[in-house]
Design a protein around this motif. Structure first.
Motif, PDB file in Angstrom:
ATOM      1  N   UNK A  30      30.938  15.236  15.459  1.00 22.36           N
ATOM      2  CA  UNK A  30      31.011  16.502  16.199  1.00 22.36           C
ATOM      3  C   UNK A  30      30.776  17.700  15.276  1.00 22.36           C
ATOM      4  N   UNK A  31      31.521  17.691  14.150  1.00 21.60           N
ATOM      5  CA  UNK A  31      31.440  18.820  13.243  1.00 21.60           C
ATOM      6  C   UNK A  31      30.067  18.871  12.571  1.00 21.60           C
ATOM      7  N   UNK A  32      29.522  17.711  12.270  1.00 20.30           N
ATOM      8  CA  UNK A  32      28.198  17.678  11.642  1.00 20.30           C
ATOM      9  C   UNK A  32      27.167  18.265  12.584  1.00 20.30           C
ATOM     10  N   UNK A  33      27.287  17.983  13.878  1.00 13.94           N
ATOM     11  CA  UNK A  33      26.351  18.559  14.856  1.00 13.94           C
ATOM     12  C   UNK A  33      26.475  20.078  14.903  1.00 13.94           C
ATOM     13  N   UNK A  34      27.705  20.553  14.841  1.00 11.03           N
ATOM     14  CA  UNK A  34      27.912  21.995  14.831  1.00 11.03           C
ATOM     15  C   UNK A  34      27.240  22.626  13.619  1.00 11.03           C
ATOM     16  N   UNK A  35      27.434  21.955  12.472  1.00 12.31           N
ATOM     17  CA  UNK A  35      26.817  22.497  11.265  1.00 12.31           C
ATOM     18  C   UNK A  35      25.300  22.441  11.347  1.00 12.31           C
ATOM     19  N   UNK A  36      24.777  21.405  11.981  1.00 12.54           N
ATOM     20  CA  UNK A  36      23.327  21.320  12.156  1.00 12.54           C
ATOM     21  C   UNK A  36      22.856  22.541  12.934  1.00 12.54           C
ATOM     22  N   UNK A  60      25.148  27.956  22.210  1.00 14.43           N
ATOM     23  CA  UNK A  60      24.055  28.002  21.236  1.00 14.43           C
ATOM     24  C   UNK A  60      23.847  26.646  20.573  1.00 14.43           C
ATOM     25  N   UNK A  61      24.975  26.007  20.239  1.00 15.27           N
ATOM     26  CA  UNK A  61      24.882  24.714  19.571  1.00 15.27           C
ATOM     27  C   UNK A  61      24.164  23.714  20.472  1.00 15.27           C
ATOM     28  N   UNK A  81      19.059  20.662  21.461  1.00 11.98           N
ATOM     29  CA  UNK A  81      17.864  20.360  22.263  1.00 11.98           C
ATOM     30  C   UNK A  81      16.595  20.739  21.509  1.00 11.98           C
ATOM     31  N   UNK A  82      16.637  21.905  20.876  1.00 20.09           N
ATOM     32  CA  UNK A  82      15.454  22.379  20.174  1.00 20.09           C
ATOM     33  C   UNK A  82      15.143  21.498  18.975  1.00 20.09           C
TER      34      UNK A  82
END
Lengths: 364, 1029
Positions: free
Chosen positions: A168-174, A199-200, A205-206
């Motif tokens: 989860x946190x890694x996705x946020x950082x991405x 935004x995340x 998606x982008x």
């Protein structure tokens, strides 16, 4: 009698989660002690304020020593000085890299530079988050950014590997890295209603669809310039988006598109008449956003444009979300029936992502 | 005989950046042993170099192997200037020199620099090939095993306990050499570290030789200490107990061997029950032995005390033929030895027959500064030259120091004799140095031992014999060893509350651990006496005289305090008593710690009576009675807290679990109680009996107040300074060893003794409170082996260092006693066989044949309902593993066990690990570190500096243990933590000396799994990994 020196060292490093949180939140030892007193810990344990002070100091010292290691979490796993059970190590890392929603909204999309760092004072005043905590969060963003910026391969995987964060946190950082790299504007007033989560979601998606990595064909030549596969948008794709302009430039095509959408949606939308009157405007908005993405400046304004050109008009007509969904689906699909239009694949790559983003952005 | 030492440097990691320009390091390694040095290639531009060197081979003789440490230096290569040292690793290769310990040292070692601390890690592999056959090997001191553990190590059995070994070596302290003025602090620190390492090696080798002379093969309870005497030098001294140990291989191997000895026992006259006459009671508190002699320097031998118990009384007759016999027999075994001392604190069953009381001796010495430049042969071999290269050496010194200690030991011996004991157990020695004054202290517990353990040539396996089969177990050690007709001091004796046959004192003080078979009521607790005395600053002899004048008073007061606190707790015995007297510039500090318990065999302690001096004053009277009430309330509260409900009854038929009320006991008790109230003069000391507190001045008032200020630990916490807490035996495997250090500055102006006492008391109490608070998540738990050390580093500074282990226990399991009880009696039938299983301490305690007193029911809570073994206090360690299971495990050769927990190294001051079995001893860990900083503020001040240093020391100990293939350190002790600061110069320095036994342990839960499926559990390197096979 004054205490000159007062330490406690365990063979297993003691970690007090509550004190860790206070430390992360940037409180001074005295503030932390005061907050702990207020939590009623003295009554629960029968301890004295002196004991609490000494305990807090000890923990702060430990955290201070651990901080160097937390900057490169794999080091924490391999170091020998602090014996910490793996579950505790994970907790230390995860908490250290966790950020405040209020803070991230302030810096999302900004360049992670010294200049921004100088603004932290203001951010601290505005958000009520201590300056110390702001610095830590900012430095975390910057550190992660620096490490994965030039790296090939999946952004999330890279972050996870080098910072040992939860998925989860890694996705946020991405998302943070992606936004910082593309400098998307998120601070405008009309974007204030959007959360970091919104935004995340869009960022994910982008990254999945609009970057080089999204094409799925890893460059065969390892020396090629296409290194940062997940961080940068696919330039070629952005160039091609110009081709979509025909959808609004060609009047026949636009009319045909409109009639296709209206035929299907008639009776299914509560806001059908509004949609019918606004169709051309909306379509122009969406296609023009695509066509403009060749310019960096316009890429930055992507979210502003989306809100201005689509979200706000719909919202002013009180479209329910389900209608927006129906409309966008039909709007995307109908293009396939336009015989004169040759860029179906391109359209799908664009609209698929945009549709997801818009639905997420469409709320109060 | 020669050996070949092989070293391979594999890799480094996390190295510091040494080249600012590139942010990288060009590292290489120097490997030095003796005078030979090898170098690796330079590994350019990396913080994680992979040297993968060849095997560096050193051909050396085994003396060098024992003395010298392997020295590994990591450097940064610099083409133009001198290479910069990154740091060093010293590896003691001693564990590779005995066959049963480690075979290879392999792993990641922290690279340590005395100025910068740990700077990265290095992976090293070390092996030793000894060119000799096993027999010749045994002739060398190399083969002697060393254990810090003060009991027979878990996987061995003692064949013979030979006795006391001691040795000391002296050198000049590099810190005080002229060259120190021109070399860097780093060079000076490293010279010191290296010298101490060499001296320890040499000391160990010499002790080893003595052990071989005594025909032993091991030293147990090995305690090595440094005396930093400053300009007069550096003394490294060690004491220990020489033993012949046998490795326990499998139960089958020793079962038959044990039957015969026990048979033979029957013929021994010792088995005959001692005849008992009737005696009436009495006893006295303190036996004083005064003496003062002057050695060639200056020395005052301080009057010393023997603590046995207090009270008053007269003696009956019948010292008991057994006693006499025992004495005779042991005399032959022990008396021939110069000092019949054992450093053990726990004993194989049957060894400890009677305990007399604590004996202690102190002596104040002046350290001289005579420098005779005599280079020759103190150490009698080539190595001494290495030690001495630039030193001038005072050839008198070792003899001087030897003589000092010999004197003290002699005194201890005579004290013991006065108590009717021929031996001293739980023996230890310590020093306190301030400038040129040094207090030497020795203390131990006078005891009567079973001679069979001490003689060679007795039937093999003699240790398991229990001569006193007809003596009730669990109280025998309490019975007085001295002759009642000829008592060394007036004593208050009663019949043993357990067996009713022998006399016991009303209070018992000892330095040993609670015997495994002792019958205890309720739980124990940590009891401390704390005391400060101001003294005038003085020089040399005047100073020494002042100190020696103060000492007896301090001893007395400490003793009184202990006694009062013991009474206040409603208990009647102290174990693990350790009295530390510390000397400073302008004060003396006394700190005594012990674990109080209620021994079922001893009479119920009387209360504390307060008497006023001026009975006319009405308000004063009122005050007194108010105090009295408070004290009585406290006693009552404590009794409840520690669950002290002594049975009103005593058990007659041994083996019957059902208590029968008996009138006589009640009678006896009331008698003894009434006698408690009688104020008895302690003739030997001329002071009031400890029971009655006379409030005649402010000081006494203070004392009473301080008694009442000691706060009991918060609920869920217990504490003790012995190995385990009596009354708790359902330990879980969660342990946390810790060290806590506090330094306080006293406001220097107009300090009074009272203010000092108050400060010191507050310091200790606050420290304990902090510990309880910090460890609150572990409750219910017990702080075990709480070890306080006090030092006075400067005029107004008091430093207190505490090391202990917190062990969580399971509250719910605690009450399953009755079931176990039934099983116990069943088991007793078969106990005769089982008792032969000789896991010296733990298991034997289980199989004691006859310990079912009603009292036992109260407190022998068994955690081992699953195995059905009766659990005595020690049952902790044997929880699940039945002896057979254990044996099976040992038969399976490979111990791949370490791997499951690789990465985690447990440390504990205890000799065992709860819920686990120690399967192998890998060797002694004895490390000495110096850390210095010239940027104290930048490192977080004194607290930051010391916190980091202690964490580093722990890390280095763990790394060494892991490299030996171990997963725990037992009997860990921080022997020294000398901290000096100079904040104005932004500097600080600290010296730490730690030791312990590196072991491999296996969780009992794993044990079962593992014996089921063969050793599939293979080494899986985890983070700190680097498995060592």
């Amino acid at each position: 009698m004054t205490s000159e020196l007062d330490i406690f060292v365990g063979n297993t490093t003691l970690i007090d989660e509550d004190v860790y949180r206070l430390w992360l939140d940037g409180y001074s030892v005295n503030d932390a002690v005061a907050l702990r007193v207020r939590s009623g810990i003295l009554e629960q344990t029968g301890a004295t304020a002196g004991v609490l002070q000494s305990d807090t100091m000890d923990h702060y010292r430990t955290f201070h020593m651990l901080e160097r290691l937390l900057h490169a979490p794999p080091k924490l796993l391999h170091q020998l000085i602090f014996q910490i059970p793996p579950s505790r190590q994970a907790l230390l890392i995860e908490r250290y890299y966790t950020f405040d929603e209020a803070f991230v909204r302030e810096v999302l999309g900004k360049k992670l530079s010294k200049g921004t760092k100088k603004d932290l004072d203001d951010i601290s005043t505005k958000t009520g988050i201590t300056l110390k905590s702001c610095r830590r969060q900012f430095d975390n963003f910057k550190r992660v950014f620096k490490v994965v910026e030039e790296m090939r391969g999946s952004l999330v995987d890279n972050i996870q590997q080098h910072f040992l964060l939860s998925d989860r946190l890694a996705r946020d950082y991405a998302a943070i890295v992606f936004f910082a790299n593309n400098r998307f504007e998120t601070g405008k007033k009309k974007l204030q209603y959007l959360s970091f989560g919104d935004f995340a979601f869009c960022a994910e998606l982008m990254i999945q669809n609009w970057t080089l990595g999204a094409v799925g064909e890893a460059p065969t030549d390892p020396d090629s310039q296409m290194d940062d596969m997940d961080v940068d948008l696919d330039k070629e794709f952005l160039q091609d988006l110009k081709e979509l302009k025909v959808l609004v430039a060609d009047k026949d095509l636009l009319d045909l598109h409109k009639s296709l959408v209206c035929t299907v949606l008639r009776g299914k939308l509560s806001v059908f008449s509004e949609m019918e009157t606004n169709f051309k405007n909306l379509s122009r908005g969406l296609v023009n956003v695509a066509a403009k993405l060749t310019h960096n400046k316009d890429v930055r304004d992507l979210f502003v444009d989306l809100v201005e050109k689509f979200v706000e008009p719909c919202r002013s007509d009180h479209w329910p979300l389900s209608d927006v969904r129906l409309f966008l689906t039909q709007y995307s699909v109908s293009v396939h029936s336009l015989d004169g239009f040759r860029h179906q694949v391109l359209w799908d790559r664009y609209m698929g992502t945009l549709r997801g983003c818009l639905l997420r952005l469409y709320h109060d | 005989m020669p050996g070949k030492l092989k070293v391979k440097i594999v890799a480094g990691r996390h190295l510091p950046v040494m080249d600012r320009a590139s942010d990288l390091t060009d590292a290489f390694v120097e490997v030095k042993f003796g005078n030979t040095t090898f170098k690796t290639d330079v590994y350019l531009k990396s913080l994680n170099p992979q040297w993968n060197s060849e095997w560096f081979k050193f051909e050396v003789d085994d003396e060098d192997l024992q003395d010298e440490p392997l020295q590994i230096t990591v450097l940064d290569h610099d083409t133009y200037s001198a290479n910069d040292a990154i740091g060093k690793v010293y590896i003691d290769i001693d564990p590779l020199l005995y066959s049963e310990a480690a075979t290879v040292i392999s792993g990641w070692f922290p690279i340590y620099d005395t100025i910068h601390g740990i700077r990265g890690e290095i992976n090293v592999v070390v092996k030793v090939d000894l060119f000799n056959d096993l027999n010749r090997f045994r002739q060398s001191s190399c083969g002697v095993k060393f254990f810090c553990t003060t009991s027979i190590p878990k996987c061995y059995r003692a064949v013979v306990i030979h006795g006391f070994v001691e040795e000391l070596v002296v050198n000049e302290d590099p810190e005080y050499q002229w060259i120190d003025r021109i070399r860097t602090p780093r060079a000076s620190n490293e010279a010191r570290q290296r010298l101490i390492s060499l001296m320890s090696g040499e000391l160990q080798r010499k002790i080893g030789l003595k052990v071989l002379e005594m025909r032993g093969n091991a030293v147990v309870g090995y305690l090595q200490c440094f005396d930093l005497e400053g300009e007069s030098g550096l003394v490294v001294r060690a004491i220990g107990t020489a033993c012949t140990l046998d490795k326990l291989s499998s139960p089958a191997a020793f079962l038959p061997a044990c039957n015969s000895p026990s048979k033979e026992m029957k013929e021994s006259p010792l088995v005959h029950p001692p005849s008992h006459g009737c005696r009436s009671t009495h006893n006295s508190p303190i036996h004083t032995a005064t003496g003062s002699r002057l050695t060639q320097n200056f020395s005052v031998s301080v009057p010393t005390l023997i603590y046995t118990g207090t009270g008053s009384g007269s003696a009956g007759k019948e010292g008991g033929p057994l006693k006499a016999l025992l004495r005779q027999q042991t005399q032959s075994a022990l008396e021939q030895r110069e000092f019949p001392f054992l450093t053990l604190t726990a004993f194989p069953p049957g060894l400890l027959v009677h305990v007399g009381g604590v004996v202690s001796a102190r002596s104040v010495k002046l350290l001289d500064r005579i420098h005779n430049p005599a280079f020759v042969g103190i150490m009698g071999n080539t190595r001494s030259y290495k030690l001495l290269d630039w030193n001038s050496f005072n050839s008198d010194e070792p003899e001087t120091r030897d003589a000092w200690w010999a004197e003290i030991r002699q005194e201890i011996k005579s004290h013991a004799k006065a108590l009717g004991c021929h031996a001293v157990v739980g023996y230890s020695e310590s020093t306190s140095i301030c400038e040129e004054v040094c207090i030497l202290s020795a203390s131990g517990t006078a005891a009567v031992l079973n001679p069979r353990f001490l003689q060679e040539g007795t039937v093999e396996g003699s240790l398991e014999q229990r001569i006193e089969e007809n003596l009730p177990v669990g109280c025998g050690f309490c019975h007085i060893p001295y002759d009642e007709l000829n008592m060394p001091f007036p004593a208050h004796l009663t019949y043993c509350y357990n067996c009713r046959k022998q006399k016991v004192p009303d209070v018992l003080f000892t330095t040993i651990d609670l015997p495994t078979d002792a019958v205890v009521v309720g739980k124990g607790c940590l009891i401390q006496a704390r005391l400060c005395r101001l003294k005038k600053k003085a020089q040399a002899e005047a100073n020494a005289t002042a100190i020696s004048n103060l000492l007896p008073f301090m001893e007395y007061e400490v003793h009184t305090q202990l006694m009062n606190k013991l009474k206040l707790k409603g208990m009647n015995a102290l174990f693990g008593l350790r009295i530390q007297i510390t000397v400073g510039e302008n004060m003396l500090m006394g700190l005594a710690s012990a674990t109080g318990v209620y021994l079922a065999a001893l009479p119920t302690p009387g209360g504390i009576q307060i008497a006023g001096k001026t009975p006319n004053d009405g308000s004063y009277e009122q005050h007194i009675s108010h105090m009295q009430k408070k004290i009585n309330d406290t006693i009552a509260k404590n009794k409840e807290l520690y669950e002290i409900n002594p049975p009103e009854v005593s058990e007659e038929i041994i083996g019957s679990p059902i208590p029968e009320p008996r009138q006589r006991s009640r009678l006896l008790r009331s008698q003894s109680e009434s006698s408690d109230e009688v104020t008895e003069l302690d003739l030997s000391h001329g002071k009031k009996d400890a029971f009655v507190l006379e409030i005649d001045d402010a000081d006494a008032m203070e004392d009473v107040h301080s008694l009442l200020t000691d706060v009991p630990p918060p609920s869920g916490f217990y504490s003790c300074n012995t190995e385990i807490m009596p009354g708790i035996n359902n330990w879980t495997s969660e342990i946390q060893m810790f060290t806590s250090v506090r330094v306080v500055r006293l406001s220097s102006l107009n300090l009074t003794n009272q203010a000092l006492n108050k400060n010191f008391n507050g310091l200790c109490e606050n420290l304990l409170k902090s510990l309880y608070f910090k460890l609150r998540s572990m409750t219910p738990c017990c702080l075990c082996h709480v070890n306080f050390t006090v030092s006075l580093p400067e005029d107004e500074l008091i430093q207190v260092t505490v090391t202990a282990v917190a062990i969580t226990f399971d509250k719910n399991q605690a009450l399953q006693t009755t079931k176990a009880h039934a099983e116990k009696s069943l088991q007793r039938a078969s106990a005769d066989n089982e008792e032969m299983l000789q896991f010296p301490l733990e298991l034997c305690s289980d199989s004691l044949p006859s310990h079912a007193f009603p009292a036992a029911k109260e407190h022998l809570e068994s955690a081992s309902s699953n195995s059905g073994t009766p659990a005595a206090q020690r049952a902790v360690t044997v929880e699940k593993a039945s002896p057979m299971g254990d044996g099976n495990f040992r038969n399976r050769s490979a111990p791949p066990c370490a791997s499951s927990t690789v990465g985690v190294v447990k440390m504990t001051p205890l000799s065992f690990i709860p819920g686990a079995k120690i399967t192998k001893y890998l060797g002694i860990i004895n490390m000495f570190f110096i850390r210095e900083t010239t940027s104290l503020r930048e490192e977080g001040g004194v607290s930051g500096f010391l916190h980091a240093f202690i964490a580093e020391v722990f890390a280095m100990v763990r790394a060494h243990v892991a490299a030996l293939g171990g997963n725990a350190v037992v009997s860990y002790i921080m022997k020294q933590c000398v901290f000096m600061e100079n904040p104005s110069k932004n500097q600080a320095q600290c010296l730490i000396n730690v030791s312990g036994d590196a072991v491999v342990f296996v969780r009992e839960s794993d044990l079962e799994v593992m014996s089921a499926q063969q050793p599939a559990v293979n080494c899986q390197p985890s983070c700190t990994g680097e498995v060592t096979t």
